[in-house]
Motif scaffolding. Structure first.
Motif: not given
Length: 637
Positions: A171-172, A196-197, A226-228, A254-256
């Motif tokens: 995350x980040x 991934x993720x 993944x997310x953004x 993926x999202x965004x």
């Protein structure tokens, strides 16, 4: 096998060789004393190099000594070791001694096994001056922070990095690849399930693999789910030669996930990219290809099932393949079954020397697609294209501009061709000032094998499994690709008027040159690399064979564990020797050998020489220098 057994084998080898030799030891020593330049060792007439000198004297009728630049490439194996390894090769058991063999014979062998790194670092990492490691599950579930790869594997002949499940579910977290594997020879990167993720953060590829000879990159399921997690490819594989990149299921689900390709493959030569299932089933993906393959030579990009099943994705191609030489792009089932997707092609494919683009089932089954072509290139094929949502406003189909005439932002389209790499015969005149290209040998240092060993090692695609086992090349490894590439080049059919052979021993090279030119031959190369990449002045020039059109045999290095040359006959050429002078002082700094191809009618219209010089096949002669460790054979004057 212990040393005493090795010695017995070698003594038998000595005795047989001594009886079969046409020259006695005494006469060999006398010849060595008479010839000041001869390199025959006085103390031991049974060494590999002594055998080579005898072979040279037997095959070359003009009695000139073997030149030092060729002699230095002969196998350094001692007589004992040569006999030992020959015996092992005969028994097909040499692979069990590959490590000692590579070391003793001065080969370039390497293992694809690399150490893994601690997957749970306690703090951010700065990988500077770091080489060839495996990253598995590294940085998983990290919160914030970042890892920086700076000067990673720079200047390494075989740069390899495996990034498996790197930064997974983080995350980040950021990963920055700055100056990764620069100036290498063969560079391989494997990014599998990378990030991934991951949520937020991002990865930056800046100056990734610049000036690499053969890049080979694989991104499989990279950033999937993944997310953004933003990915930026800046100055990616710039100025490289003959490689490929594969993006498989990249950003799947993926999202965004935004991906930006800026100056990707800029000024590269024959680069291929494959996007298969890229952005598959993604949501609100935003991919931007800006200045992709700009100024490159014959790029080949394949987009298959790109963005398939995606939702509200946006793809922008701006100045894509602009000012490139030729090139081919294939879009198959691009954005198939997607929803509310957008694709904008702005200033796309404005290459000189006609390229080709094929769109098949583009947008098929898509819901509310929006595709716009503005200032698009020429020679395009559209098959089974989506019947609605396609805007060809501003689409242009122009005829190809004259070679060398198109400029973009003040830069000539032939930027990918290094200045001075090709030149006209009229330049070989005393007093001419010209740019010398980089003639330095960038291959790893290796030696030939003795023919007693090379003749017992298979060299064909039929024996690929054995060769992979012999050199301990793992499946899909860098070594495997090295072997496959060389076999393909050596086994391809000769071009029109060409006679070719790949040689792994000095004796084989001599035999090939003699078979084409006869026994009265001379081999030449440029003395050194002084003047590379600089302006130089041409001094005294001498035409070989009186400057007449003749035939020669040119030999160029190929990348292989042992020293291997691709030799081919070159009909209708003129060969020159020229002093190379410092422009300011007029002092001699080098002695160059140049070859001018008089008949270029069989060359490809997209050949770099025509890009650099203008014109086309059969219309002009083309000259180039003989680079460091390459050589050309011609009959003696």
């Amino acid at each position: 096998m212990d040393r005493s057994v090795k010695l017995k084998i070698s003594l038998l080898f000595f005795f047989f060789f001594f009886l079969s030799s046409s020259s006695s030891t005494a006469s060999l020593v006398q010849t060595n004393e008479q010839r000041k330049d001869s390199l025959l060792p006085k103390e031991n007439p049974f060494t590999v190099k002594a055998s080579l000198v005898r072979y040279w004297n037997k095959q070359i009728s003009n009695k000139l000594p073997i030149p030092s630049f060729l002699f230095s490439k002969a196998s350094p194996l001692s007589a004992v070791d040569a006999a030992f390894y020959t015996s092992l090769a005969t028994q097909k058991s040499l692979t069990g001694h590959i490590s000692s063999f590579c070391s003793s014979a001065k080969l370039f062998c390497f293992s694809d096994s690399k150490s893994y790194l601690n997957p749970s670092p306690s703090k951010d990492a700065n990988f500077a001056v770091y080489n060839n490691k495996k990253f598995a599950n590294y940085g998983s579930s990290r919160l914030g922070g970042g890892d920086n790869f700076k000067n990673y594997s720079d200047g390494v002949n075989f740069a390899s990095g495996d990034f498996t499940k790197y930064s997974r579910s983080s995350t980040g977290h950021r990963e920055d690849f700055n100056s990764y594997a620069a100036d290498g020879n063969v560079a391989s990167g494997n990014f599998t399930s990378y990030a991934a993720g991951a949520t937020g953060g991002g990865g930056t590829f800046q100056n990734y693999m610049p000036r690499v000879n053969v890049p080979d990159l694989r991104f499989a399921s990279y950033d999937s789910d993944g997310n953004n997690h933003k990915l930026s490819f800046t100055s990616y594989v710039g100025d490289t030669n003959s490689g490929k990149e594969a993006f498989i299921s990249y950003a799947k689900n993926g999202n965004g996930v935004p991906a930006e390709f800026t100056t990707y493959g800029d000024t590269s030569n024959v680069i291929g990219s494959s996007f298969n299932g890229y952005g598959e089933s993604g949501n609100a993906a935003n991919d931007s290809f800006k200045a992709y393959s700009t100024n490159s030579n014959n790029p080949n990009n394949n987009f298959k099932n790109y963005g398939a099943g995606g939702n509200s994705g946006v793809d922008t191609f701006t100045s894509y393949r602009d000012s490139a030489n030729a090139g081919t792009d294939t879009f198959t089932s691009y954005a198939k079954g997607s929803s509310s997707g957008k694709a904008n092609f702005v200033n796309y494919g404005k290459s000189f020397n006609e390229g080709k683009d094929t769109f098949k089932e583009y947008g098929k089954g898509a819901k509310d697609p929006s595709v716009g072509f503005k200032i698009y290139g020429f020679n395009n094929s559209f098959k089974e294209y989506s019947p609605k949502g396609v805007n060809f406003a501003g689409y242009t189909k122009k005829s190809a501009p004259t070679v060398g005439s198109l400029k973009t932002s003040g830069k000539s389209v032939n930027k990918w061709v290094e200045e001075g790499k090709f030149f006209r015969e009229s330049m070989l005149k005393e007093g001419t000032v010209m740019k010398m290209p980089d003639i330095r040998d960038k291959m790893p240092g290796r030696s030939f094998l003795p023919r007693t060993i090379s003749s017992k090692l298979p060299f064909s695609t039929k024996e690929l499994s054995y060769l992979k086992t012999f050199f301990h090349a793992q499946e899909n490894s860098t070594m495997e690709r090295v072997i496959v590439n060389v076999l393909a080049e050596c086994e391809r059919a000769p071009s029109q008027g060409e006679t070719k052979r790949c040689v792994g021993s000095v004796e084989d090279m001599i035999d090939f040159a003699v078979s084409v030119l006869g026994h009265n031959v001379v081999v030449r190369t440029t003395d050194n690399v002084v003047g590379s990449k600089e302006k130089v002045m041409i001094g005294k020039v001498k035409g070989i064979n009186g400057g007449r059109v003749t035939q020669s045999v040119s030999c160029h290095q190929s990348l292989y564990p042992y020293l291997l040359y691709y030799c081919h006959s070159v009909p209708k050429v003129r060969v020159y020797e020229a002093d190379i002078l410092n422009v300011e002082t007029k002092a001699k700094i080098n002695h160059g050998v140049a070859i001018c191809h008089i008949d270029t009618s069989a060359w490809s219209p997209g050949h770099g020489a025509f890009v650099a010089l203008g014109s086309g096949p059969g219309r002009i002669e083309v000259c180039h220098w003989i680079f460091e460790n390459d050589m050309t054979w011609a009959t003696a004057d």
